[in-house]
Structure formats: structure tokens, C-alpha cells
Design a protein around this motif. Sequence first.
Motif, short mmCIF file in Angstrom:
data_model
loop_
_atom_site.label_atom_id
_atom_site.label_comp_id
_atom_site.label_asym_id
_atom_site.label_seq_id
_atom_site.Cartn_x
_atom_site.Cartn_y
_atom_site.Cartn_z
N SER A 113 -73.03 -41.38 -110.63
CA SER A 113 -72.76 -42.76 -111.00
C SER A 113 -72.69 -42.87 -112.51
O SER A 113 -73.15 -41.98 -113.24
CB SER A 113 -73.85 -43.69 -110.46
OG SER A 113 -75.06 -43.47 -111.17
N LEU A 114 -72.14 -43.97 -112.97
CA LEU A 114 -72.09 -44.20 -114.41
C LEU A 114 -73.51 -44.22 -114.98
O LEU A 114 -73.75 -43.71 -116.07
CB LEU A 114 -71.35 -45.51 -114.71
CG LEU A 114 -70.89 -45.74 -116.13
CD1 LEU A 114 -70.10 -44.56 -116.66
CD2 LEU A 114 -70.09 -47.00 -116.24
N GLY A 115 -74.45 -44.76 -114.21
CA GLY A 115 -75.85 -44.76 -114.64
C GLY A 115 -76.40 -43.35 -114.81
O GLY A 115 -77.13 -43.07 -115.75
N ASP A 116 -76.02 -42.43 -113.89
CA ASP A 116 -76.44 -41.04 -114.00
C ASP A 116 -75.92 -40.43 -115.29
O ASP A 116 -76.63 -39.72 -116.00
CB ASP A 116 -75.92 -40.19 -112.84
CG ASP A 116 -76.46 -40.59 -111.49
OD1 ASP A 116 -77.60 -41.08 -111.42
OD2 ASP A 116 -75.72 -40.40 -110.49
N VAL A 117 -74.65 -40.71 -115.59
CA VAL A 117 -74.01 -40.14 -116.78
C VAL A 117 -74.65 -40.68 -118.05
O VAL A 117 -74.96 -39.92 -118.97
CB VAL A 117 -72.49 -40.43 -116.75
CG1 VAL A 117 -71.82 -40.04 -118.05
CG2 VAL A 117 -71.83 -39.71 -115.58
N VAL A 118 -74.89 -41.99 -118.08
CA VAL A 118 -75.51 -42.60 -119.26
C VAL A 118 -76.93 -42.06 -119.46
O VAL A 118 -77.32 -41.71 -120.57
CB VAL A 118 -75.50 -44.14 -119.16
CG1 VAL A 118 -76.37 -44.77 -120.24
CG2 VAL A 118 -74.07 -44.66 -119.24
N LYS A 119 -77.72 -41.97 -118.37
CA LYS A 119 -79.07 -41.43 -118.47
C LYS A 119 -79.04 -40.01 -119.01
O LYS A 119 -79.82 -39.65 -119.89
CB LYS A 119 -79.77 -41.47 -117.12
CG LYS A 119 -81.19 -40.90 -117.16
CD LYS A 119 -81.76 -40.74 -115.77
CE LYS A 119 -83.14 -40.16 -115.76
NZ LYS A 119 -83.30 -38.90 -116.48
N HIS A 120 -78.14 -39.21 -118.49
CA HIS A 120 -78.04 -37.82 -118.93
C HIS A 120 -77.69 -37.75 -120.42
O HIS A 120 -78.26 -36.96 -121.17
CB HIS A 120 -76.98 -37.09 -118.10
CG HIS A 120 -76.97 -35.63 -118.32
ND1 HIS A 120 -76.19 -35.02 -119.27
CD2 HIS A 120 -77.66 -34.63 -117.71
CE1 HIS A 120 -76.39 -33.73 -119.25
NE2 HIS A 120 -77.27 -33.46 -118.31
N ARG A 121 -76.78 -38.60 -120.84
CA ARG A 121 -76.38 -38.61 -122.26
C ARG A 121 -77.54 -39.06 -123.15
O ARG A 121 -77.76 -38.50 -124.22
CB ARG A 121 -75.16 -39.51 -122.46
CG ARG A 121 -74.63 -39.52 -123.86
CD ARG A 121 -74.07 -38.16 -124.27
NE ARG A 121 -73.62 -38.22 -125.64
CZ ARG A 121 -73.92 -37.34 -126.58
NH1 ARG A 121 -74.66 -36.29 -126.29
NH2 ARG A 121 -73.50 -37.48 -127.80
N LEU A 122 -78.29 -40.06 -122.70
CA LEU A 122 -79.44 -40.52 -123.49
C LEU A 122 -80.50 -39.42 -123.60
O LEU A 122 -81.09 -39.22 -124.67
CB LEU A 122 -80.04 -41.79 -122.88
CG LEU A 122 -79.21 -43.05 -123.04
CD1 LEU A 122 -79.84 -44.21 -122.26
CD2 LEU A 122 -79.03 -43.42 -124.50
N ASP A 123 -80.74 -38.71 -122.50
CA ASP A 123 -81.69 -37.59 -122.53
C ASP A 123 -81.22 -36.52 -123.52
O ASP A 123 -82.02 -35.95 -124.26
CB ASP A 123 -81.86 -36.97 -121.14
CG ASP A 123 -82.59 -37.88 -120.17
OD1 ASP A 123 -83.20 -38.88 -120.60
OD2 ASP A 123 -82.53 -37.59 -118.95
N LEU A 127 -83.13 -35.30 -126.99
CA LEU A 127 -83.43 -33.89 -127.27
C LEU A 127 -82.88 -33.50 -128.64
O LEU A 127 -83.58 -32.87 -129.44
CB LEU A 127 -82.84 -33.00 -126.18
CG LEU A 127 -83.01 -31.49 -126.40
CD1 LEU A 127 -84.48 -31.11 -126.41
CD2 LEU A 127 -82.26 -30.72 -125.33
N GLU A 128 -81.64 -33.90 -128.93
CA GLU A 128 -81.03 -33.58 -130.23
C GLU A 128 -81.84 -34.20 -131.36
O GLU A 128 -82.08 -33.55 -132.39
CB GLU A 128 -79.59 -34.09 -130.28
CG GLU A 128 -78.64 -33.29 -129.43
CD GLU A 128 -77.24 -33.89 -129.39
OE1 GLU A 128 -76.90 -34.74 -130.26
OE2 GLU A 128 -76.47 -33.51 -128.49
N ARG A 133 -85.59 -33.69 -135.87
CA ARG A 133 -86.84 -34.14 -136.48
C ARG A 133 -87.75 -32.94 -136.73
O ARG A 133 -88.34 -32.79 -137.81
CB ARG A 133 -87.55 -35.15 -135.59
CG ARG A 133 -88.77 -35.77 -136.24
CD ARG A 133 -89.51 -36.80 -135.38
NE ARG A 133 -88.70 -37.70 -134.60
CZ ARG A 133 -88.43 -37.59 -133.28
NH1 ARG A 133 -88.92 -36.64 -132.59
NH2 ARG A 133 -87.70 -38.45 -132.65
N ASP A 134 -87.85 -32.04 -135.74
CA ASP A 134 -88.69 -30.85 -135.90
C ASP A 134 -88.16 -29.95 -137.02
O ASP A 134 -88.93 -29.39 -137.80
CB ASP A 134 -88.75 -30.04 -134.59
CG ASP A 134 -89.53 -30.77 -133.50
OD1 ASP A 134 -90.23 -31.76 -133.83
OD2 ASP A 134 -89.40 -30.36 -132.34
N ALA A 135 -86.85 -29.82 -137.11
CA ALA A 135 -86.24 -29.00 -138.16
C ALA A 135 -86.52 -29.61 -139.54
O ALA A 135 -86.84 -28.90 -140.49
CB ALA A 135 -84.74 -28.86 -137.93
#
Length: 140
Positions: A113-123, A127-128, A133-135
Motif C-alpha cells: 500500500s502507499l502507507g507501506d511505501v511511505v513508512k518504508h521511506r521514513l524508516d 536510518l540515513e 549524525r553518528d559520522a
Amino acid sequence: MKVESILQSKGWTVETITGGASLAQAIHRLTSAGIGALIVSEDGETVEGTISERDIVWALSRQGDLNVADCMFRGGPVCTPETLVQDAMSEMTRRRQRHLPVLQDGKLCGLISLGDVVKHRLDELELEANVLRDAYISRR
């Protein structure tokens, strides 16, 4: 990032319904599974269309006694597990379709679903941001 990564986290299970099913049956399946769309398929492997909550509401507002085949969305876009998430999101946005069947070797294997795609992109963005921030902190 590929569609497969979304399916690995959300699961490969797909709820299907036949075109001859009543809208009442479709509504029951949607609510009992807590989902927003079903794949219309006679054999559970081929995609004849999709039927979503929105399709049902629109159909019932026009005419009362219909079955799934009367109001499903036919011939919509599909993708494969190898499709890039960004390409899937673009296609869903362009076609204004919130659910995208996933086919492998021409057979139904998932639904995103579009929600799945948006959630994946936000995750992915989170991470990025954490890596950056760690770098930054380690360089200080």
C-alpha cells in the motif's frame, strides 16, 4: 531499495476474493482482516483487479445491490519484488492507486500500500539521518 524489502517486513500474505463475491462478503473480509483492499482473483495467483474500501463506497453510493466484479478496479499497475520502491511510489502516485499487487513469475505474491511505501521511506530516512549524525559526532 526494492519492493521485496517492504514485503519482507510486512509479510507476503495477500487477501483475495473472487469477482462473483458479494460486496457484503468483501466488506466482511476487509474489516475482519483490518485491511483496505483485496485482490480480485479466481485462483489466488492471477490478478483480475483490486477492490478497495473506496471502490465499495463509491459503488454503493451509485447503486445498491452489486458484487465485487461490478465495482473492482481492472487493469491497474502491478510490480515485482525487484521493482525499486521509488518506482512503485511514483506509479502509485501517478495512477492515484493506493494498493499495488506484487507478481513474481506472473503469479500474485504480495500487496503493498502507499502507507507501506511511505513508512518504508521514513524508516530509510531515519536510518540515513542516524548514520550522518553518528559520522558527524565521531569527527568532532
